[in-house]
Design a protein around this motif. Sequence first.
Motif, mmCIF file in Angstrom:
data_model
loop_
_atom_site.group_PDB
_atom_site.id
_atom_site.type_symbol
_atom_site.label_atom_id
_atom_site.label_comp_id
_atom_site.label_asym_id
_atom_site.label_seq_id
_atom_site.Cartn_x
_atom_site.Cartn_y
_atom_site.Cartn_z
ATOM 1 N N ALA A 203 3.622 -5.371 -7.004
ATOM 2 C CA ALA A 203 2.545 -5.302 -6.017
ATOM 3 C C ALA A 203 1.366 -4.537 -6.595
ATOM 4 O O ALA A 203 1.548 -3.539 -7.298
ATOM 5 N N LEU A 204 0.146 -5.011 -6.322
ATOM 6 C CA LEU A 204 -1.074 -4.292 -6.685
ATOM 7 C C LEU A 204 -1.600 -3.609 -5.433
ATOM 8 O O LEU A 204 -1.840 -4.266 -4.414
ATOM 9 N N ARG A 205 -1.795 -2.307 -5.520
ATOM 10 C CA ARG A 205 -2.177 -1.539 -4.335
ATOM 11 C C ARG A 205 -3.457 -0.748 -4.582
ATOM 12 O O ARG A 205 -3.571 -0.040 -5.586
ATOM 13 N N PRO A 206 -4.415 -0.815 -3.652
ATOM 14 C CA PRO A 206 -5.569 0.078 -3.709
ATOM 15 C C PRO A 206 -5.293 1.326 -2.865
ATOM 16 O O PRO A 206 -4.534 1.279 -1.902
ATOM 17 N N THR A 207 -5.906 2.412 -3.212
ATOM 18 C CA THR A 207 -5.758 3.624 -2.402
ATOM 19 C C THR A 207 -6.396 3.435 -1.035
ATOM 20 O O THR A 207 -5.854 3.871 -0.020
#
Length: 677
Positions: A203-207
């Motif tokens: 998974a790619l997650r932004p803050t």
Amino acid sequence: MTQRSQRFQETSRPTPPTPQEQQDIESLTAIIPGTSPETALNALRRNNGNLDKAASALLDPPEDQGTFPLLNQPEINVSGPRTPPPSKPERGSPIIDLTNEDDPELSRALQASMEDQGPHFGPSTRAPDPNWAVVPSNVPVNTTVSHDDQSLSRAIEASLTYNQTADSYDELPLEERVRKGNWSVYVVLSCLTLPNNCRSPVALRPTQSSHVYAALLLHALYFVPQVRHSVANFRVDESDLEDGVMPDNIHLVWSVLEAFVNMDIALLTELNVDQILEAINTDHWSNAAETPGNLSIRFYTNLAWRIESTLRGFTSTTLLGFRYGIRDCNPKINPFDQLQDTCAVKVDIRGTPEANDLLSCLSSDMFLDGGASNGRQQVIYEPSDVVAFHLVRENMPSSTGAKTERHLFGFPEHLYLDQFLKDNAELASQKRNQQRDLHTRIQNLVKKREGLTSLNGRDVLQDLRSSLHYYEHVAEHNDDANRRSEIQSTATRLRRILARIESEIQTIDTTIAKFQADAAKAFDCKELQLHRYDLRVVLVHDGLYGRNHLYSYVKQNGEWWKTVDYTVTKVPLEAVLSDAVGLHLNAGPFFLIYSRALSPEEENEKPSWPDTLKNSVKHNNHTFLGTLPPEVAQKVADPNSPPTTPYRAGTPSEMESVSSSIVEPPGSRQDTMDDAP
């Protein structure tokens, strides 16, 4: 005012809401603007305190809702059931008599059956009354809840429990960040060599939750085989640098390449992508009123064109952008003067039964003047390997305040773009005219069927069956021979009329089914099935605001995966094509990505990542394993070969595209590593 009336008003005044009711009232007025506390309280008590049902009633109120007797009103004793069951007609009630010989039998029977007769005889069609229940009313009944009701219930429940201030970026404990899959086994294997396709997606997650839509799109591009392999082949040499610094577009693609390598090789189950999103100047999804689809199309267009322009020379085909224009039969118009380039097609969803799927909407949008006969239509001049569709619901009717039936928007697992290509324009127009003619004939048959089955809002067949039931089972002849003959004759003629209508309806239904099948197969010819595109990505919005209200479906090695924030789960294809989330909130799937069909071998081909980036990720994996508790680390097997030694940093970049502050402490890139035996 008399004392009696005064006492009645005092006792009929609604009691104040209980603490639980007051809390539910605040929730209802918050999610449904314009709702007064009194209306919310009334809806709650009408639905026995069920919050979901009350919200549903406020969103979709019945036509005749009336008011609900609130608590502590004076009880009124009513003896016996309110709606008695059907029985023999009372004396003096009007009875249908079809024995008159003056009119033609069919029109006479239909007209008589449509008259407002009073009682009807036969199986009752009224709603069941609990006072007449044969079994106790507290016996549980197995009912099936429709997709629409489930979707609305889930959406309302989510809106009631969502807390915007709690929508934060939560970091998982280290031991929970180990990537899942068949390759991550709880046994120490020194010579493990499993293929990368055994792994679950990263998974790619932004803050920031306002960047979730962009992270999902960047994540999605990895699962488009053509994009993944084209980016994997990208290389940077000294001639591409400007005073030793990468130009913006080259740096962007290199950052995407870094992210893709991590998604393939990293042992982590999630990766932070704040820096690469900042490099693309990603817009923020600021509030619930803003449509994430509009933000997504801007982000995708910007990213796609920058990738397309940078990768020219690394791919032999057009990757993401294609050219379209108007095909006009007027020889004085040069079609190349009207060509445009795009990488995503806007699809206007109106929610009408005849155009509620991807291909139907595309067909209706291609013709500028409403038809194919004038020759003016939009066609694709140069197709690309990848095509995206932005689904827009701006023109759909609102369901608030009225009964509006919603249907799932359909999109296929595979589609052929041949009918939209310039070279096939004439053949596609012929097929589309045939399809349009079939649809017109279907509509005419539907109207004919309605004329046979209803009149003045009444069900002809139901009334005829009721009349027949009366003459066969209820009508009394009282030993009168003439009356007996009359009743039998009328029943015989009614059966004949009913059989004739039912036979004609069956013929109409059979013909409609045939025409529908012919229309569906109008483009099933080899000339229009040469360019197959397969579904790769579906982005979905459930209609609410927040990190967990956007998610994606992506296809990897023939299996579909759903990604919600950091949670990645395997799902069947049916879940992807029939997801009803957001149906009642003018939301749902909003972005689709298709790409040219490939063989399984081509899809699963291992990308040729640059050695420098592979070594960087492998080095980070080694460091990450060192940070895990020993009892966890010894159970994790890394299937990747070790990095080269001594470790050397790859092409310099001004910033890391994937945050590695956890797995790669400062200075670790200068450490040397020995080859594993």
